[in-house]
Design an enzyme around this catalytic site. Structure first.
Site, PDB file in Angstrom:
ATOM      1  N   ARG A  30       4.738 -47.533 -12.087  1.00 57.67           N
ATOM      2  CA  ARG A  30       4.830 -48.441 -10.930  1.00 57.67           C
ATOM      3  C   ARG A  30       4.317 -49.805 -11.354  1.00 57.67           C
ATOM      4  NH1 ARG A  30       2.596 -43.710  -8.806  1.00 57.67           N
ATOM      5  NH2 ARG A  30       3.794 -42.754  -7.108  1.00 57.67           N
TER       6      ARG A  30
ATOM      7  N   TYR B 212      14.280 -33.569 -16.382  1.00 60.51           N
ATOM      8  CA  TYR B 212      12.823 -33.596 -16.502  1.00 60.51           C
ATOM      9  C   TYR B 212      12.175 -33.726 -15.132  1.00 60.51           C
ATOM     10  CZ  TYR B 212      13.026 -38.644 -15.673  1.00 60.51           C
ATOM     11  OH  TYR B 212      13.237 -39.858 -15.107  1.00 60.51           O
TER      12      TYR B 212
ATOM     13  N   LYS C 171       0.835  -1.194   0.000  1.00 59.11           N
ATOM     14  CA  LYS C 171       0.000   0.000   0.000  1.00 59.11           C
ATOM     15  C   LYS C 171       0.880   1.258   0.000  1.00 59.11           C
ATOM     16  CE  LYS C 171      -3.763  -0.556   2.446  1.00 59.11           C
ATOM     17  NZ  LYS C 171      -4.376  -0.774   3.765  1.00 59.11           N
TER      18      LYS C 171
ATOM     19  N   ARG D  91      -3.250  -1.118  -6.486  1.00 52.80           N
ATOM     20  CA  ARG D  91      -2.312  -2.244  -6.516  1.00 52.80           C
ATOM     21  C   ARG D  91      -2.634  -3.059  -7.755  1.00 52.80           C
ATOM     22  NH1 ARG D  91      -5.535  -4.693  -1.487  1.00 52.80           N
ATOM     23  NH2 ARG D  91      -7.465  -4.840  -2.632  1.00 52.80           N
TER      24      ARG D  91
ATOM     25  N   CYS E  18      10.468 -38.084  -9.729  1.00 51.55           N
ATOM     26  CA  CYS E  18       9.169 -38.724  -9.930  1.00 51.55           C
ATOM     27  C   CYS E  18       8.323 -38.731  -8.666  1.00 51.55           C
ATOM     28  CB  CYS E  18       9.349 -40.139 -10.466  1.00 51.55           C
ATOM     29  SG  CYS E  18      10.228 -41.223  -9.326  1.00 51.55           S
TER      30      CYS E  18
ATOM     31  N   MET F 137      -5.922  -7.223   8.181  1.00 52.09           N
ATOM     32  CA  MET F 137      -5.302  -6.437   9.242  1.00 52.09           C
ATOM     33  C   MET F 137      -6.107  -5.156   9.486  1.00 52.09           C
ATOM     34  SD  MET F 137      -1.317  -7.147   8.653  1.00 52.09           S
ATOM     35  CE  MET F 137      -1.408  -6.511   7.026  1.00 52.09           C
TER      36      MET F 137
ATOM     37  N   GLY G 244      -8.413  -6.971   4.002  1.00 52.32           N
ATOM     38  CA  GLY G 244      -9.229  -6.924   5.209  1.00 52.32           C
ATOM     39  C   GLY G 244      -8.696  -7.741   6.376  1.00 52.32           C
TER      40      GLY G 244
ATOM     41  N   ARG H  49      -3.207   3.152   8.643  1.00 53.27           N
ATOM     42  CA  ARG H  49      -3.567   2.009   7.794  1.00 53.27           C
ATOM     43  C   ARG H  49      -2.461   0.961   7.737  1.00 53.27           C
ATOM     44  NH1 ARG H  49      -4.745   4.558   2.016  1.00 53.27           N
ATOM     45  NH2 ARG H  49      -6.061   2.702   1.827  1.00 53.27           N
TER      46      ARG H  49
ATOM     47  N   ARG I  64       9.537 -48.888 -12.961  1.00 52.12           N
ATOM     48  CA  ARG I  64      10.163 -49.176 -11.674  1.00 52.12           C
ATOM     49  C   ARG I  64       9.861 -50.616 -11.296  1.00 52.12           C
ATOM     50  NH1 ARG I  64       8.334 -46.117  -6.334  1.00 52.12           N
ATOM     51  NH2 ARG I  64       6.596 -47.541  -6.530  1.00 52.12           N
TER      52      ARG I  64
ATOM     53  N   HIS J 134     -15.871  -8.363   0.342  1.00 51.93           N
ATOM     54  CA  HIS J 134     -14.886  -9.213   1.007  1.00 51.93           C
ATOM     55  C   HIS J 134     -14.942 -10.647   0.476  1.00 51.93           C
ATOM     56  CE1 HIS J 134     -13.621 -11.914   4.335  1.00 51.93           C
ATOM     57  NE2 HIS J 134     -12.638 -11.047   4.425  1.00 51.93           N
TER      58      HIS J 134
ATOM     59  N   ASN K 196       9.237 -38.414  -2.282  1.00 51.25           N
ATOM     60  CA  ASN K 196       8.338 -38.747  -1.163  1.00 51.25           C
ATOM     61  C   ASN K 196       9.136 -39.491  -0.092  1.00 51.25           C
ATOM     62  OD1 ASN K 196       6.437 -37.710  -2.847  1.00 51.25           O
ATOM     63  ND2 ASN K 196       5.439 -39.660  -3.295  1.00 51.25           N
ATOM     64  N   ASP K 197       9.790 -40.570  -0.526  1.00 52.53           N
ATOM     65  CA  ASP K 197      10.598 -41.320   0.434  1.00 52.53           C
ATOM     66  C   ASP K 197      11.780 -40.504   0.930  1.00 52.53           C
ATOM     67  OD1 ASP K 197       9.819 -43.987   1.244  1.00 52.53           O
ATOM     68  OD2 ASP K 197       9.728 -44.444  -0.895  1.00 52.53           O
TER      69      ASP K 197
ATOM     70  N   SER L  25      16.442 -41.006 -10.759  1.00 54.44           N
ATOM     71  CA  SER L  25      15.163 -40.321 -10.625  1.00 54.44           C
ATOM     72  C   SER L  25      14.910 -40.118  -9.136  1.00 54.44           C
ATOM     73  CB  SER L  25      14.050 -41.157 -11.257  1.00 54.44           C
ATOM     74  OG  SER L  25      12.816 -40.512 -11.059  1.00 54.44           O
TER      75      SER L  25
HETATM   76  P1  ADP Z   1      -7.720  -2.368   3.759  1.00 60.54           P
HETATM   77  O1  ADP Z   1      -6.295  -2.735   3.600  1.00 60.54           O
HETATM   78  O2  ADP Z   1      -8.493  -3.273   4.613  1.00 60.54           O
HETATM   79  O3  ADP Z   1      -8.367  -2.081   2.436  1.00 60.54           O
HETATM   80  P2  ADP Z   1      -7.369   0.451   4.066  1.00 60.54           P
HETATM   81  O4  ADP Z   1      -6.186   0.908   4.799  1.00 60.54           O
HETATM   82  O5  ADP Z   1      -7.273   0.487   2.598  1.00 60.54           O
HETATM   83  O6  ADP Z   1      -7.748  -0.998   4.563  1.00 60.54           O
HETATM   84  O7  ADP Z   1      -8.557   1.372   4.568  1.00 60.54           O
HETATM   85  C1  ADP Z   1      -9.890   1.000   4.705  1.00 60.54           C
HETATM   86  C2  ADP Z   1     -10.787   2.001   3.977  1.00 60.54           C
HETATM   87  O8  ADP Z   1     -10.606   3.317   4.470  1.00 60.54           O
HETATM   88  C3  ADP Z   1     -10.499   2.045   2.510  1.00 60.54           C
HETATM   89  O9  ADP Z   1     -11.710   2.108   1.803  1.00 60.54           O
HETATM   90  C4  ADP Z   1      -9.734   3.317   2.346  1.00 60.54           C
HETATM   91  O10 ADP Z   1      -9.907   3.847   1.073  1.00 60.54           O
HETATM   92  C5  ADP Z   1     -10.329   4.197   3.436  1.00 60.54           C
HETATM   93  N1  ADP Z   1      -9.358   5.192   3.868  1.00 60.54           N
HETATM   94  C6  ADP Z   1      -8.131   4.954   4.338  1.00 60.54           C
HETATM   95  N2  ADP Z   1      -7.455   6.074   4.603  1.00 60.54           N
HETATM   96  C7  ADP Z   1      -8.286   7.088   4.287  1.00 60.54           C
HETATM   97  C8  ADP Z   1      -8.166   8.505   4.322  1.00 60.54           C
HETATM   98  N3  ADP Z   1      -7.062   9.100   4.722  1.00 60.54           N
HETATM   99  N4  ADP Z   1      -9.236   9.224   3.927  1.00 60.54           N
HETATM  100  C9  ADP Z   1     -10.365   8.628   3.522  1.00 60.54           C
HETATM  101  N5  ADP Z   1     -10.543   7.309   3.459  1.00 60.54           N
HETATM  102  C10 ADP Z   1      -9.509   6.530   3.840  1.00 60.54           C
HETATM  103 MG    MG Z   2       9.729 -44.709  -2.926  1.00 63.07          MG
HETATM  104 MG    MG Z   3      -7.766  -0.895   1.077  1.00 64.78          MG
END
Ligand code: ADP
Ligand code: MG
Ligand code: MG
Length: 888
Positions: A580, A860, A22, A333, A840, A102, A100, A91, A635, A449, A776-777, A772
C-alpha cells in the site's frame, strides 16, 4: 420406511453424520470386539426432525421400543423391572465433539421399587443402590426438568458436611433421595416420574433439546460447528463404577495431549460414576496407579489403548468404567490435543509407519500453527512465582484475575485482559472462558472440563493448582505464603509449564517464530522444556517443508515497509502481493498532501507532486532491496480521503472562534468541498487518480526510477477500485509511457474489489495483466455494509439467526462474494489465458479462504507477514485434501 435407530452392531466410525461421533465410535469399538455395554443409537435425522417439527418423527417410538426389547432380552432384564432392573444411560453425541455442552442422564430405570431390586442384584449393596438413585434424580432434575442444579448440590453438601460422598451411608442416601424428590415437587409442581419408559422418553427429548441450549450454541459458534447438524442419542446398558472399591471410572489418552509423547496418561477414580472424574468432586489418581489397584484391568486397558491407536492411527481419548474388576469401554474418539502435540504426533505417526507425510500435513491446521506463534514468557525476566499447577493448555497469558464468568465477560468487553480463576469450571463458564486470556483452576486434572475446553479453543490454561485456595464468593485466592490475589490484581500464567506468577511477566517470541525467523539456536544444558521445544521445531520444520512441496498456491505478503518485507521473506513469502502506498503520505508528509489538495493552480499542484516524488522513490528503493528480486505488487494510492485531510470539526471550531489562520480557512473550504457522506463509496482509488492530474503519474515515475536503480527489482503496478475497463485504460496508457521512458518493464494490473469489475472481468482483462482480489471491499460492496460501521451493530444477531455461519470479513462468503470471484476468474482467463491471479484482502491468511482460493485456481494468496506460515500450510493442505470446506 425411514430408519431412525441403529444397534451398536450396525454402525461404524464413518457414520458420524448420522450416529454422531460417540455413537459411530461405540459401534466401531463393538466391531473391534472390545468390551462395550450393549446399546443403540437414535440418529441425528430424528433430532433434526424433532427440532424442526417440535415432535419426534412418526414411528420413532415403536422403533425405539423394538430396540429396547432386543436390549432387554440380551441383558436378561427389563428396563426398571422391580426385582431385577435393567438401567440405561441416555447420552448425547453430535458429529463434532462438544465436551460437556450437551446432556447425558445415567441410571434411567430406577424408582422406589426398582431401587430395591438393584440392591438385591448387587448382592445387598444398599449404599450403591441408593447412590445410583439419588444420582438419577439429580441428573434428571437438572437436565430434563430444568431445575437449578445448585439446589441438589446444596442438599448434598449439607448432608456431607466435611465428609466425602463415598462416606455417606445407605440410610443417609435414602434420606437424600427423599430430599431430592421434594426439590422436584417444589420446583416443578409434579412428582419425579417413576415410570422407567417415561423417564427414557423424556431424557431422549431433553438430549435433543440440549442441542439448542445457549452454551451449546455459544460453543458451536466459537468452534465454527454448523448450527443445523443436531445430535444423536445413545441408549446404553449401565455398568457401575460406584459398586465399591473394586470398581471405578476413568479417562485416558493414548498419548500426552499436551506434548504428544507416548505413555499412559489419564485419571482414575475409585468407587465413582462417570461424571465424577471430570467434575472434580474428589481428587483422582494418575492412571498409572491403577496398575497397583487392579493389574488385570490395567493391562487389558493398556492393550486396548494400543489397539485403538493403531486402528485410528491417531491419538485417542477414552472413557472407561471398571465394575467389580471387569473393564468396560464407554467412549473413544480421536482426541483433542494442543497445537504443539498435533505437530509432534503427526510426525511421530509417520515415523511409526502409521501415516504418510501427506497425511501428516492434513493432520495439523493453520489455526494450530498460528497458536504456536503466540509469544511465551521471557525466561530471563524477573518473576515472582506463587504456585504451580498442571500445564493443561500452552501459551503465556497475562491479565487481571476475575472469579466469575460474568465478570470476565464484563471486563473484557471494556477492553481489559483477564484471567478467569475458578476452583473448577463447568459448561456454564463457557462465555467467561472465551472472554478470558487464560484460565486457572485449583482442581481437576488434564482431563478436567477446563483443560479439555481450553485445549480445544487454543487458550492458555493452568489447572489443578491445588496449592491455591480459591475463594470465589470473596473474589480472591490465596497462594502459599499467604499471598492474596484479589479481583483486578494482575497475574501471569504459563500454560506450557503450569507456573503462576504475580504481576505481569514480559513475553518474547515463541520458539516457532524464532524458527521461522531463522534464529532458533540449540541451547546448552538440555532441560525438559527445551527438549519439547526442539521436538516441536523439528516437527514444524518437516511439515512445513512437505506442505511447501505439495502446494500449488504461491504465498505473498501484504507489506508496506522494508522491515515487513524482510520479515515476509524470512517467513517464506514469495513476493509482495500488496504494497500500500497510503502510509507513505502520512506523518511529516501530510503537509505536502494538504498542499496537493489545496492547490488551485497547475503550478502549485505540480510543486507538491514534485516534492513527494523523491520521497516515494526512496520508499520503493527500500522495498525492492528488501525483496531481492521477488515481485512487488504496488498499489497506487487508495486513500480513505477523510483519514488524510485535517479534521473538519476542528477546523470549523477554529474558524468559529476566530482562531483560524488564513491557511486554516482555505483548508476548511477544501475539506468541505471534499467532505463525503459515505467515504467508502466516495472519491477513492482510481477515481482520485483520474481527478487529480499527475498523482498516479508521479507514483509510477517513482516506481520506475526506483526499479531502475535496484538491480533485479520486479515491480507490478496495481490500480485500485477499478469498476470499468475505461478507468483502467487511461491510467494504463500513461503508465506504459512512463515505464518505457525509464527503460523499466512492469506488469500492470488491477484490483478486483468492486462487483462491477468482477462481472465485466473479460473486458477488464484486456487491459490488465493480473488481477488481485481485494476481498475486504468486495465483501463490503457485495453485502452492502461496511465492516467498521456494522460489525458491532448486528453481526452477532446475524450469527444467531444463522444468516452467517461466520463473519464474511473473516472467511470468504463462498456463495456470494465467492461467486463473484469465480466469475472474474473464468471471464478473466477466457480473455487472457495467462492472466495472473491473486488475492490480497485479509482473507488471504484465513485457512478456509485459502482452500477456496486453491479451489478456484488462483495463483497466489497474499496476507500479513505473520500469517504467511499459516497460508503456506493451508495451501499445502488444500492441495493434499479432497475435502475443500472442512479445515478443522
Ligand atoms: P459427555 O459427552 O459429556 O462426556 P457422556 O455421554 O460421555 O457425556 O456421559 C457422561 C459420563 O457418564 C461419562 O463419564 C460416561 O463414561 C458415563 N456413562 C455414560 N453411559 C454410561 C453407562 N451406560 N454406564 C456407565 N457409565 C456411563
Ligand atoms: Mg480496497
Ligand atoms: Mg463422554
Amino acid at each position: 420406511m425411514a430408519k431412525y435407530v441403529y444397534n451398536f452392531t450396525e454402525g461404524n466410525r464413518n457414520l458420524k453424520d448420522l450416529l454422531g461421533g460417540k455413537g459411530a465410535n461405540l459401534a466401531e469399538m463393538v466391531n473391534l470386539g472390545l468390551p462395550v455395554p450393549h446399546g443403540f443409537t437414535i440418529t441425528t435425522d430424528a433430532c433434526r426432525h424433532y427440532l424442526a417439527e417440535g415432535s419426534v418423527p412418526a414411528g420413532l417410538d415403536q422403533e425405539v421400543a423394538g430396540h429396547l426389547k432386543a436390549l432387554e432380552s440380551e441383558m436378561g432384564r427389563k428396563l426398571g423391572q422391580a426385582d431385577d432392573p435393567l438401567l440405561v444411560s441416555v447420552r448425547s453425541g453430535a458429529k463434532f465433539s462438544m465436551p460437556g455442552m450437551m446432556e447425558t442422564v445415567l441410571n434411567i430405570g430406577l424408582n422406589d421399587e426398582s431401587v430395591h431390586g438393584l440392591a438385591k442384584q448387587s448382592g445387598g449393596n444398599e449404599r450403591f443402590a441408593w447412590d445410583s438413585y439419588r444420582r438419577l434424580i439429580q441428573m434428571f432434575g437438572k437436565t430434563v426438568l430444568g431445575i437449578d442444579g445448585d439446589l441438589f448440590e446444596q442438599a448434598l453438601d449439607e448432608l456431607k458436611g466435611r465428609r466425602q460422598d463415598t462416606d455417606l451411608s445407605a440410610p443417609e442416601l435414602q434420606q437424600l433421595v427423599e430430599t431430592y424428590k421434594g426439590v422436584v415437587r417444589e420446583q416443578t409442581g409434579k412428582d419425579f416420574p417413576s415410570d422407567p419408559r417415561e423417564q427414557m422418553r423424556l431424557a431422549v427429548m431433553a438430549v435433543f433439546d440440549s442441542w439448542n441450549a445457549p452454551r451449546a450454541i455459544l460453543y458451536r459458534r466459537q468452534e465454527r460447528i454448523p448450527a443445523d447438524l443436531g445430535t444423536a442419542v445413545n441408549i446404553m446398558a449401565m455398568v457401575f463404577g460406584n459398586y465399591g472399591n473394586d470398581s471405578g471410572t476413568g479417562v485416558a489418552f493414548t498419548r500426552d495431549p499436551g506434548s504428544g509423547r507416548q505413555g499412559i496418561y489419564g485419571d482414575y477414580l475409585q468407587n465413582a460414576q462417570g461424571e465424577d472424574v471430570v467434575a472434580g468432586i474428589r481428587n483422582t489418581i494418575p492412571l498409572e496407579d491403577l496398575e497397583h489397584l487392579d493389574k488385570p484391568s490395567y493391562d487389558q486397558l493398556v492393550g486396548i489403548m494400543e489397539t485403538l491407536e493403531n486402528h485410528y492411527r491417531d491419538l485417542c481419548d477414552i472413557e472407561f468404567t471398571i465394575e467389580h474388576g471387569k473393564l468396560w469401554m464407554l467412549q473413544t474418539r480421536v482426541g483433542k490435543r494442543t497445537a504443539a502435540a498435533a505437530f509432534c504426533i503427526a510426525t511421530q505417526l509417520v515415523d511409526q509407519g502409521l501415516i504418510t507425510m501427506d497425511e501428516a500435513v492434513t493432520r495439523v491446521t493453520g489455526d494450530q500453527l498460528a497458536n504456536l506463534m503466540f509469544p511465551r514468557f521471557d525466561a530471563n525476566a524477573e518473576k515472582k512465582k506463587i504456585a504451580k499447577g498442571m500445564n493443561a493448555s500452552p501459551g503465556a497469558a497475562v491479565g487481571k484475575a476475575v472469579f466469575s464468568s460474568e465478570r470476565a465477560v464484563e471486563l473484557s468487553s471494556q477492553g481489559e485482559e483477564v484471567i478467569l480463576v475458578r476452583r473448577e469450571t463447568n459448561p456454564d463458564d463457557l462465555a467467561g472462558m472465551i472472554a478470558a486470556k487464560g484460565i486457572l483452576t485449583s482442581r481437576g486434572g488434564k482431563t478436567s472440563h477446563a483443560a479439555v475446553v481450553a485445549r480445544g479453543m487454543g487458550k492458555t490454561c493452568v489447572c489443578g493448582a491445588e496449592e491455591l485456595e480459591v475463594l470465589t464468593a470473596e473474589h480472591r485466592f490465596i497462594a502459599p505464603g499467604d499471598v492474596v490475589v484479589s479481583e483486578g490484581d494482575v497475574i501471569s500464567i504459563d500454560g506450557t509449564t503450569g507456573e503462576i506468577f504475580l504481576g505481569e511477566v514480559p513475553v518474547v517470541d515463541s520458539a516457532v517464530v524464532e524458527y521461522f525467523e531463522g534464529a532458533q539456536e540449540p541451547v546448552d544444558g538440555f532441560d525438559g522444556a527445551q527438549e519439547l521445544e526442539d521436538d516441536l521445531v523439528r516437527a514444524v520444520d518437516r511439515i512445513m517443508r512437505h506442505a511447501d512441496q505439495a502446494r500449488r498456491l504461491g504465498v505473498r505478503a501484504n507489506a508496506d515497509t522494508p522491515d515487513d518485507a524482510a520479515r515476509a521473506r524470512r517467513f517464506g513469502g514469495q513476493g509482495i502481493g500488496l504494497c500500500r502506498t497510503e502510509h507513505m503520505f502520512l506523518g511529516e508528509r501530510r503537509q505536502l498532501v494538504e498542499d496537493l489538495v489545496l492547490a488551485t493552480t497547475d503550478g502549485a499542484r505540480q510543486a507538491a507532486l514534485d516534492a513527494l516524488e523523491p520521497l516515494q522513490k526512496a520508499d520503493f528503493i527500500g522495498i525492492f532491496q528488501a525483496m531481492e528480486g521477488d515481485p512487488v505488487t504496488i498499489r497506487l494510492i487508495d486513500p480513505p480521503l477523510h483519514e488524510f485531510l485535517p479534521d473538519i470539526v476542528e477546523l470549523s471550531i477554529k474558524a468559529a472562534t476566530g482562531q483560524a489562520t488564513d491557511k486554516d480557512r482555505k483548508l476548511l473550504t477544501a475539506v468541505k468541498r471534499l467532505d463525503e457522506q459515505n467515504p467508502m463509496l466516495g472519491l477513492r482509488g482510481v477515481r482520485l487518480g483520474l481527478v487529480i492530474p499527475g498523482l498516479f503519474a508521479m507514483q509510477v515515475r517513482a516506481i520506475a526510477q526506483a526499479a531502475a536503480e535496484v538491480p533485479g527489482a520486479r515491480p507490478e503496478i496495481m490500480i485500485p477500485l477499478v469498476a470499468a475497463v475505461q478507468e483502467l485504460e487511461s491510467v494504463r496508457e500513461e503508465a506504459v509511457k512512463i515505464l518505457a521512458d525509464a527503460g523499466v518493464s512492469a506488469l500492470i494490473g488491477t484490483m478486483i474489489e468492486v462487483p462491477r469489475a468482477a462481472l465485466t472481468a473479460a473486458q477488464i482483462a484486456e487491459s490488465a495483466e493480473f488481477f488481485s482480489f481485494g476481498t475486504n471491499d468486495l465483501t463490503q460492496m457485495a453485502w452492502g455494509f461496511s465492516r467498521d460501521d456494522v460489525e458491532s451493530a448486528f453481526f452477532s444477531r446475524y450469527l444467531d439467526l444463522g444468516i452467517f455461519g461466520v463473519s464474511p470479513f473473516e472467511t470468504i462468503d463462498r456463495e456470494g462474494v465467492g461467486r463473484l470471484m469465480r466469475i472474474a476468474v473464468e471471464e478473466g482467463r477466457s480473455a487472457r489465458p495467462d492472466l495472473h491471479l491473486g488475492i490480497c484482502g485479509e482473507h488471504g491468511g484465513d485457512p478456509d479462504s485459502v482452500h477456496f482460493c486453491h479451489d478456484i485456481g488462483l495463483d497466489y494468496v497474499s496476507c500479513s507477514p505473520f500469517r504467511i506460515p499459516v497460508a503456506r500450510l493451508e495451501a499445502g493442505r488444500a492441495a493434499l485434501t479432497n475435502t475443500t470446506s472442512d479445515t478443522r
